[in-house]
Design an enzyme around this catalytic site. Sequence first.
Site, PDB file in Angstrom:
ATOM      1  N   CYS A   1     -21.510  18.491  54.838  1.00  8.39           N
ATOM      2  CA  CYS A   1     -21.317  19.932  54.644  1.00  8.39           C
ATOM      3  C   CYS A   1     -22.599  20.603  54.132  1.00  8.39           C
ATOM      4  O   CYS A   1     -23.539  20.736  54.891  1.00  8.39           O
ATOM      5  CB  CYS A   1     -20.112  20.185  53.750  1.00  8.39           C
ATOM      6  SG  CYS A   1     -19.397  21.786  54.057  1.00  8.39           S
TER       7      CYS A   1
ATOM      8  N   HIS B   1     -15.880  16.845  55.235  1.00  4.70           N
ATOM      9  CA  HIS B   1     -15.902  16.157  53.933  1.00  4.70           C
ATOM     10  C   HIS B   1     -15.170  14.808  53.961  1.00  4.70           C
ATOM     11  O   HIS B   1     -14.004  14.745  53.576  1.00  4.70           O
ATOM     12  CB  HIS B   1     -15.217  17.046  52.886  1.00  4.70           C
ATOM     13  CG  HIS B   1     -16.035  18.189  52.422  1.00  4.70           C
ATOM     14  ND1 HIS B   1     -16.841  18.128  51.314  1.00  4.70           N
ATOM     15  CD2 HIS B   1     -16.182  19.438  52.926  1.00  4.70           C
ATOM     16  CE1 HIS B   1     -17.447  19.284  51.138  1.00  4.70           C
ATOM     17  NE2 HIS B   1     -17.067  20.104  52.105  1.00  4.70           N
TER      18      HIS B   1
ATOM     19  N   GLU C   1     -15.416  12.428  51.957  1.00  2.74           N
ATOM     20  CA  GLU C   1     -15.152  11.943  50.586  1.00  2.74           C
ATOM     21  C   GLU C   1     -13.852  12.509  50.025  1.00  2.74           C
ATOM     22  O   GLU C   1     -13.392  12.073  48.987  1.00  2.74           O
ATOM     23  CB  GLU C   1     -16.348  12.279  49.677  1.00  2.74           C
ATOM     24  CG  GLU C   1     -16.448  13.720  49.191  1.00  2.74           C
ATOM     25  CD  GLU C   1     -16.892  14.720  50.275  1.00  2.74           C
ATOM     26  OE1 GLU C   1     -17.045  14.325  51.449  1.00  2.74           O
ATOM     27  OE2 GLU C   1     -17.063  15.900  49.924  1.00  2.74           O
TER      28      GLU C   1
END
Length: 200
Positions: A89, A183, A185
């Site tokens: 990002c 994302h 994560e």
Amino acid sequence: MVKKISIGVIGIQGAISEHVAIMQNTLKTTDTPGTVFIVKNLGDINKIDALILPGGETTTISKILYKLGLHTAIAKKIKENNLPVMGTCAGCVILASEIIDDIKDDVKLLHAIDMQVERNAFGRQKESFEKNINIEGVHHPYNAVFIRAPVIRKIWGKTKVLAKINKKIVMARQDNLLALSFHPELTNDLRIHNYFLDMI
Ligand code: GLN
């Protein structure tokens, strides 16, 4: 003795602890000897074999990277030591060579990947969403989380597209540099971190 891989996560702002946790989990599940730690100053750069640039606020992260001297140190280590880097990002924006930015912020790019990135490119209605995407080299489908995500508008040179939504490029790779506009994560899915680990 087996060498331990040392993976740094830039610890300025954004999804830092999430990247540390999922990367640690990836090392554990693949039985890879290694450590993951938060990079906060110049001295840390000498200790890393690979780096993660998390998502967050592009302007803030890029300016502080620059102020701390990390920007120059990272750019040098990419150029001279082929440092593997994954940018997610905001991290994807910072890895780019060119930026399209409505806000006209003074974002300091690393000029590491031959690509042009547009900030906040999915527009207001779709600021945040999840979507199943197909990623080259990753078992399909992958549920990707987008938050005020950028889009990779153009690539050139050795950069390769790994995933798209319609015509919008959302993941690309140049040698051992990986850029994604979503994302990984923020999920429990280890496949992207696994993919990055294979690049180190
Ligand atoms: N839109 C943000 C920016 O460019 C990035 C969003 C994110 O990293 N989740 O600052």
